[in-house]
Every structure is written in structure tokens, then in C-alpha cells.
Design an enzyme around this catalytic site. Structure first.
Site, PDB file in Angstrom:
ATOM      1  N   GLU A 131       0.824  -1.216   0.000  1.00 31.46           N
ATOM      2  CA  GLU A 131       0.000   0.000   0.000  1.00 31.46           C
ATOM      3  C   GLU A 131       0.856   1.263   0.000  1.00 31.46           C
ATOM      4  OE1 GLU A 131      -3.757   0.172   0.054  1.00 31.46           O
ATOM      5  OE2 GLU A 131      -2.776   1.911  -0.806  1.00 31.46           O
ATOM      6  N   GLY A 136       1.916   7.025  -1.259  1.00 35.29           N
ATOM      7  CA  GLY A 136       2.112   7.138   0.192  1.00 35.29           C
ATOM      8  C   GLY A 136       0.879   6.865   1.019  1.00 35.29           C
ATOM      9  N   ILE A 138      -2.236   7.690   0.626  1.00 38.70           N
ATOM     10  CA  ILE A 138      -3.543   7.484  -0.040  1.00 38.70           C
ATOM     11  C   ILE A 138      -3.766   5.974  -0.200  1.00 38.70           C
ATOM     12  CG2 ILE A 138      -4.905   7.880  -2.131  1.00 38.70           C
ATOM     13  CD1 ILE A 138      -3.142  10.328  -2.724  1.00 38.70           C
ATOM     14  N   GLY A 194      14.454  19.666   2.118  1.00 41.38           N
ATOM     15  CA  GLY A 194      14.295  18.221   2.307  1.00 41.38           C
ATOM     16  C   GLY A 194      13.182  17.626   1.453  1.00 41.38           C
ATOM     17  N   GLU A 197      15.746  14.928  -3.122  1.00 41.17           N
ATOM     18  CA  GLU A 197      16.977  14.212  -2.761  1.00 41.17           C
ATOM     19  C   GLU A 197      18.194  14.972  -3.307  1.00 41.17           C
ATOM     20  OE1 GLU A 197      17.076  11.213  -1.218  1.00 41.17           O
ATOM     21  OE2 GLU A 197      14.917  10.810  -1.218  1.00 41.17           O
ATOM     22  N   ASP A 208      10.280   7.733 -10.722  1.00 44.80           N
ATOM     23  CA  ASP A 208       9.511   7.324  -9.548  1.00 44.80           C
ATOM     24  C   ASP A 208       8.008   7.263  -9.876  1.00 44.80           C
ATOM     25  OD1 ASP A 208       9.259   7.090  -6.458  1.00 44.80           O
ATOM     26  OD2 ASP A 208       7.952   8.777  -6.967  1.00 44.80           O
ATOM     27  N   LYS A 212       5.297   3.842 -10.022  1.00 43.29           N
ATOM     28  CA  LYS A 212       3.967   3.765  -9.398  1.00 43.29           C
ATOM     29  C   LYS A 212       2.894   3.530 -10.451  1.00 43.29           C
ATOM     30  CE  LYS A 212       5.601   6.954  -5.866  1.00 43.29           C
ATOM     31  NZ  LYS A 212       5.733   8.386  -5.579  1.00 43.29           N
ATOM     32  N   GLY A 309       6.597  10.829   3.236  1.00 42.60           N
ATOM     33  CA  GLY A 309       6.825  11.276   4.616  1.00 42.60           C
ATOM     34  C   GLY A 309       6.607  10.131   5.595  1.00 42.60           C
TER      35      GLY A 309
HETATM   36  N1  LIG Z   1      10.556   8.389   2.343  1.00 45.84           N
HETATM   37  C1  LIG Z   1       9.314   8.352   1.906  1.00 45.84           C
HETATM   38  O1  LIG Z   1       8.519   9.286   2.134  1.00 45.84           O
HETATM   39  C2  LIG Z   1       8.811   7.159   1.142  1.00 45.84           C
HETATM   40  C3  LIG Z   1       7.471   7.156   0.677  1.00 45.84           C
HETATM   41  C4  LIG Z   1       6.993   6.019   0.007  1.00 45.84           C
HETATM   42  C5  LIG Z   1       7.827   4.955  -0.225  1.00 45.84           C
HETATM   43  N2  LIG Z   1       9.125   5.005   0.211  1.00 45.84           N
HETATM   44  C6  LIG Z   1       9.988   3.838  -0.029  1.00 45.84           C
HETATM   45  O2  LIG Z   1      10.342   3.279   1.238  1.00 45.84           O
HETATM   46  C7  LIG Z   1      11.635   2.682   1.156  1.00 45.84           C
HETATM   47  C8  LIG Z   1      12.539   3.269   2.249  1.00 45.84           C
HETATM   48  O3  LIG Z   1      12.646   4.661   2.037  1.00 45.84           O
HETATM   49  P1  LIG Z   1      13.213   5.637   3.186  1.00 45.84           P
HETATM   50  O4  LIG Z   1      12.891   7.018   2.704  1.00 45.84           O
HETATM   51  O5  LIG Z   1      12.744   5.206   4.504  1.00 45.84           O
HETATM   52  O6  LIG Z   1      14.779   5.395   3.024  1.00 45.84           O
HETATM   53  P2  LIG Z   1      15.935   5.806   4.053  1.00 45.84           P
HETATM   54  O7  LIG Z   1      15.464   6.875   4.971  1.00 45.84           O
HETATM   55  O8  LIG Z   1      17.147   6.037   3.235  1.00 45.84           O
HETATM   56  O9  LIG Z   1      16.141   4.475   4.916  1.00 45.84           O
HETATM   57  C9  LIG Z   1      16.719   3.320   4.408  1.00 45.84           C
HETATM   58  C10 LIG Z   1      17.032   2.398   5.551  1.00 45.84           C
HETATM   59  O10 LIG Z   1      17.570   1.187   5.019  1.00 45.84           O
HETATM   60  C11 LIG Z   1      18.723   0.837   5.757  1.00 45.84           C
HETATM   61  N3  LIG Z   1      19.648   0.104   4.902  1.00 45.84           N
HETATM   62  C12 LIG Z   1      20.225   0.500   3.746  1.00 45.84           C
HETATM   63  N4  LIG Z   1      21.000  -0.465   3.233  1.00 45.84           N
HETATM   64  C13 LIG Z   1      20.925  -1.489   4.097  1.00 45.84           C
HETATM   65  C14 LIG Z   1      21.523  -2.768   4.164  1.00 45.84           C
HETATM   66  N5  LIG Z   1      22.330  -3.194   3.187  1.00 45.84           N
HETATM   67  N6  LIG Z   1      21.215  -3.560   5.207  1.00 45.84           N
HETATM   68  C15 LIG Z   1      20.384  -3.139   6.185  1.00 45.84           C
HETATM   69  N7  LIG Z   1      19.782  -1.950   6.179  1.00 45.84           N
HETATM   70  C16 LIG Z   1      20.055  -1.131   5.151  1.00 45.84           C
HETATM   71  C17 LIG Z   1      19.329   2.137   6.261  1.00 45.84           C
HETATM   72  O11 LIG Z   1      20.088   1.842   7.408  1.00 45.84           O
HETATM   73  P3  LIG Z   1      20.828   2.983   8.309  1.00 45.84           P
HETATM   74  O12 LIG Z   1      19.710   3.826   8.876  1.00 45.84           O
HETATM   75  O13 LIG Z   1      21.532   2.243   9.359  1.00 45.84           O
HETATM   76  O14 LIG Z   1      21.692   3.748   7.365  1.00 45.84           O
HETATM   77  C18 LIG Z   1      18.056   2.941   6.565  1.00 45.84           C
HETATM   78  O15 LIG Z   1      17.608   2.698   7.862  1.00 45.84           O
HETATM   79  C19 LIG Z   1      12.116   2.933  -0.282  1.00 45.84           C
HETATM   80  O16 LIG Z   1      11.792   1.826  -1.072  1.00 45.84           O
HETATM   81  C20 LIG Z   1      11.302   4.143  -0.720  1.00 45.84           C
HETATM   82  O17 LIG Z   1      11.121   4.211  -2.105  1.00 45.84           O
HETATM   83  C21 LIG Z   1       9.642   6.075   0.882  1.00 45.84           C
END
Ligand SMILES: NC(=O)c1ccc[n+]([C@@H]2O[C@H](COP(=O)([O-])OP(=O)(O)OC[C@H]3O[C@@H](n4cnc5c(N)ncnc54)[C@H](OP(=O)(O)O)[C@@H]3O)[C@@H](O)[C@H]2O)c1
Length: 436
Positions: A131, A136, A138, A194, A197, A208, A212, A309
Site C-alpha cells: 500500500e 504514500g 492514499i 528536504g 533528494e 519514480d 507507481k 513522509g
Molecule cells: N521516504 C518516503 O517518504 C517514502 C514514501 C513512500 C515509499 N518510500 C519507499 O520506502 C523505502 C525506504 O525509504 P526511506 O525514505 O525510509 O529510506 P531511508 O530513509 O534512506 O532508509 C533506508 C534504511 O535502510 C537501511 N539500509 C540501507 N542499506 C541497508 C543494508 N544493506 N542492510 C540493512 N539496512 C540497510 C538504512 O540503514 P541505516 O539507517 O543504518 O543507514 C536505513 O535505515 C524505499 O523503497 C522508498 O522508495 C519512501
């Protein structure tokens, strides 16, 4: 039967941290709503000592996220690391192979490997929840698979990337305030805030949104996910001048993901579009997302909300965990994998619509006639022409809008215009979308 769903979290960043925090704060509410305790029992990240959104000191730590998939104390693994391949893919495959449920927010992973992962989930009779991967907060996956399941769809479209929507909204606000800012300036501000990226290409180049859209297309048309079929154009070339002309013509510029069934096949595209100012989607501003579905019995439905978020994404991840607690299993893409039917994809250039064209032209007698001839030769007819001011022998923007034409014909006309001596820059085209 145990009354606890035991969760292993891989990735403790924005989304993983949000999930930890939400589970900690809403545990009692979620227990009463889903009938089971949702309990995080183990976690994995890159760096154990890092400060996290919630206290993880009492949780089991795995240096290697793959160990979560093998841990007998875990029922469901949340893959919140990211990336289409590598560890995210290995972990997802191992989780499903070991008969554990998988929840992921990873649209890149599913856009590239969704078909094979869905098959593995089915073979192991476990859930694959995603989901959070589309728009996000929605609940569009649930809406399409469950709430709207009675409908055949003619299409789905939406604003699927908050970063692009933020940039385009800011550029428009600048134009309206009489202080236009170009794409690079607004992108830099978005990075400082922020909202974008450090490497913004996945967002601003439309990738991206395309990930989706590929998932939405599969749900809406009952076909396998086909990311390679998405035609993608980002927003880097959008100029404040285009936004100014859009205002004048009664449109707003939005990056839309559009999936439609046409005579030529399924058309999937991510493009900057001019949308009429009097439509709901034109007013979805800033980092918000929106998805519009067109069903045969329900008609048009519009969903709007935060597309990213920690809070909104965690909210979506946990809706998948609640489904697992309730024992609700719905086919990943709405029908069993064996029932997904490949559909012909519309060839590039087959899109039919009207267009906005901007040319930077040296203002000399006969130029407009030459431009009109390029369109006439491809049987594209002009609806309107705008030119402000005259500066003989200097470049001025000339804007045309067309009647409905095939995009291939328009592309040939633009190529011919680009060859004219008086046309100084590559002609720019933006689709005009007439929304239902
Ligand atoms: N951010 C958003 O708003 C959002 C929205 C929808 C979907 N998503 C999706 O959600 C997913 C995560 O996004 P995010 O924004 O949360 O990313 P993020 O803030 O960069 O977090 C990634 C996490 O993965 C960990 N990690 C990276 N490589 C690893 C490895 N080899 N082994 C173990 N842990 C590892 C990192 O560890 P450390 O903390 O120790 O560095 C970190 O905790 C992605 O697929 C993204 O597309 C994100």
C-alpha cells in the site's frame, strides 16, 4: 493460534522509523481494530548505534537483513530499505520463499520484479502488501483491489510524485507573484527544505512516478506489471515562460502519470501536462499526490493526500500489517497471477490529443507562415497562436495550441520547425489533457 503478529523491520530510516513510532504509539488501537497485537520483534539497519525514531534497544538486532527472513520468531518482514535490486530483492525473495508475509514500500522493486514476487507470494500462500509503494498515505491499492473491485476501468491517472508537484507549484507561485524562478533555482530550494533528494533524478526525470504508474496499470487493467512500457518525460525542461502561458490559456502544468486503454493498446505515460484550471487535480498543490480512477459503474473517483513522509507512509505500511492480522489475503494485482493477461502496448507516437507548442523565434516576416506550413504538412491544425510584443531580429516566444492530432505527426512537425533558420531553440511541446 497466537494473537500476535511478529514483525521484522528491515530499514529504519524515514519509513522504518515512522513504522516503529506508529506501532509504539497506536498499539492498543491497532490491537482492537485488527484483533491481534502488532509487535516489532527484530530489526535490521546498516548502523546499529544510530539514533532512531523510537527506542530499539529491547529488540533483536540482525546485522544482515536476510536473517530476518530466516528468523523463526518472525511472521512478517517489512522491507523498508529501498532499491530495485540488491538486498531489497534478495530479502523479499527469501521472505516469501520461507513462507513469511512481506510488506514493502518499495515501488522500484515491484515495478521491476512485481510479477515474480507476486507468483512467489501466491505459491507460499502469504501476503505481499505494498500500500505504501503508491501515493504514500492514499489507500489507492486497497481502493482499486477492494472498494472498486466491481468495476471495469477505462483509465487511471494522477499526480504521483510530490517532489515534482512541489517544484511546479513553486514555479507557478513565482510567476503569479511576478518573480519567476527557473527549475534549477526551485530544485535547489526543494533540496534545502528536504523535499528533494541530493540526487533528484529519480523524481524529476519521472522515473519514480513511472514505477507507481506501472503498478496502478496492472491493478486497473489486470495485466502483468510492465515498467518498460511506460513512456517517461520529466520536468527539467519546464520553463517559467511555459507556466506563464499556461496561466494565460487557463491551464496549470502538472506531471501526470496516465494509463489508458486506447484502440492502439494500453498507453502508459508520465509527462508534464497542461490540465484545465477548473479541474480538481489542477488544484492539488505542493507535495500532495492525487489519483483519479475511471470505473464503468462508479464513474470518476478522486483520491488526494500526502504521497510521502514518515507518518503517511507508515500509516499505509501498517494497513498492510492489519490485513495480515485479520487474515485478509487479496491477490497482489487484484487477480491470481495466472489470470493476469498481457495486453498490447500502444506504440510510441500513437497518443492522440491536443498540444501546447513553444518556439523561440526571430521575429521576421514570413516566419509564422513557415511554422504553420510544418504543421499543415503533417495535417496538424492550429487552435490558437500567442505572441507577445515584437522585437524585430530578436528571439521572442511564439506559442501555439493544436486541435487533436497524433503525437507522431506532431513530433515530425516539431522536427521540421527545429530546422527553420528563424527557430533558435529546440521546440518545446506539452500535452494538453482534457480530463473527464
Ligand atoms: N521516504 C518516503 O517518504 C517514502 C514514501 C513512500 C515509499 N518510500 C519507499 O520506502 C523505502 C525506504 O525509504 P526511506 O525514505 O525510509 O529510506 P531511508 O530513509 O534512506 O532508509 C533506508 C534504511 O535502510 C537501511 N539500509 C540501507 N542499506 C541497508 C543494508 N544493506 N542492510 C540493512 N539496512 C540497510 C538504512 O540503514 P541505516 O539507517 O543504518 O543507514 C536505513 O535505515 C524505499 O523503497 C522508498 O522508495 C519512501
Amino acid at each position: 493460534m497466537s494473537d500476535t503478529v511478529r514483525i521484522g523491520l528491515a530499514g529504519l530510516g524515514v519509513v522504518g522509523g515512522g513504522v516503529l513510532k506508529l506501532l509504539e504509539q497506536q498499539g492498543t488501537l491497532l490491537h482492537s481494530r485488527s484483533g491481534q497485537q502488532l509487535e516489532t520483534v527484530a530489526v535490521s539497519g546498516r548502523e546499529r548505534a544510530k539514533d532512531r525514531a523510537a527506542d530499539i534497544s529491547a529488540l533483536k538486532w540482525h546485522d544482515n537483513p536476510l536473517d530476518l527472513a530466516a528468523d523463526p520468531d518472525i511472521d512478517v518482514v517489512c522491507e523498508l530499505i529501498g532499491g530495485a535490486d540488491g538486498i531489497a530483492l534478495e530479502l523479499s525473495q527469501a521472505t516469501l520463499r520461507n513462507g513469511k508475509h512481506l510488506v514493502t514500500a518499495n515501488k522500484a522493486l515491484l515495478a521491476h520484479h512485481g510479477n515474480s514476487l507476486a507468483r512467489m507470494a501466491e505459491e507460499s500462500a502469504v501476503n505481499l502488501g505494498y500500500e505504501a509503494a503508491v501515493a504514500g498515505g492514499i489507500p489507492i491499492i486497497k481502493a482499486l483491489r477492494e472498494g472498486l473491485t466491481a468495476n471495469k476501468f477505462s483509465g487511471v491517472y494522477g499526480i504521483l510524485n510530490g517532489t515534482c508537484n512541489y517544484i511546479l507549484t513553486e514555479m507557478r507561485d513565482g510567476v503569479r507573484a511576478g518573480a519567476p524562478r527557473d527549475f534549477d533555482t526551485v530544485l535547489k530550494e526543494a533540496q534545502e527544505l528536504g523535499y528533494a533528494e541530493t540526487d533528484p533524478s529519480t523524481d524529476v526525470d519521472g522515473i519514480d512516478a513511472a514505477h507507481k504508474l506501472a503498478l496502478l496499470t496492472s491493478l486497473v487493467f489486470g495485466c502483468p506489471v510492465d515498467f518498460d512500457a511506460v513512456q517517461i518525460e520529466g520536468i527539467r525542461h519546464i520553463n517559467p515562460v511555459d507556466i506563464q502561458f499556461a496561466e494565460e490559456l487557463g491551464y496549470r502544468v502538472k506531471l501526470l502519470g496516465v494509463s489508458r486503454a486506447s484502440a492502439a493498446g494500453i498507453e502508459q505515460s508520465v509527462h508534464p501536462c497542461m490540465v484545465p484550471e477548473n479541474t480538481a487535480i489542477a488544484h492539488v498543490d505542493g507535495v500532495l499526490n492525487a489519483v483519479v480512477t475511471e470505473g464503468d459503474f462508479v464513474g470518476t473517483t478522486t483520491f488526494e493526500g500526502p504521497g510521502a513522509g514518515a507518518g503517511p507512509t507508515a500509516s499505509a505500511v501498517i494497513s498492510d500489517l492489519a490485513d495480515i492480522a485479520r487474515g485478509l489475503v487479496v491477490p497482489v494485482f487484484g487477480v491470481p497471477v495466472s489470470a493476469l493477461e498481457a495486453r498490447p502496448k500502444a506504440p510510441p507516437g500513437s497518443h492522440v490529443g491536443s498540444y501546447y507548442i513553444r518556439l523561440m523565434v526571430v521575429d521576421r516576416p514570413g516566419v509564422i507562415a513557415d511554422i504553420a506550413a510544418c504543421l499543415r504538412d503533417q495535417e496538424v491544425s492550429v487552435e490558437s497562436l500567442l505572441q507577445h510584443g515584437r522585437r524585430p531580429d530578436e528571439a521572442v516566444p511564439v506559442v501555439l495550441t493544436t486541435h487533436v492530432a497524433e503525437e507522431g505527426a506532431l513530433a515530425r512537425a516539431l522536427a521540421a520547425m527545429g530546422e527553420l533558420h528563424a527557430v533558435l531553440e529546440t521546440p518545446r511541446m506539452i500535452r494538453i489533457v482534457n480530463l473527464s
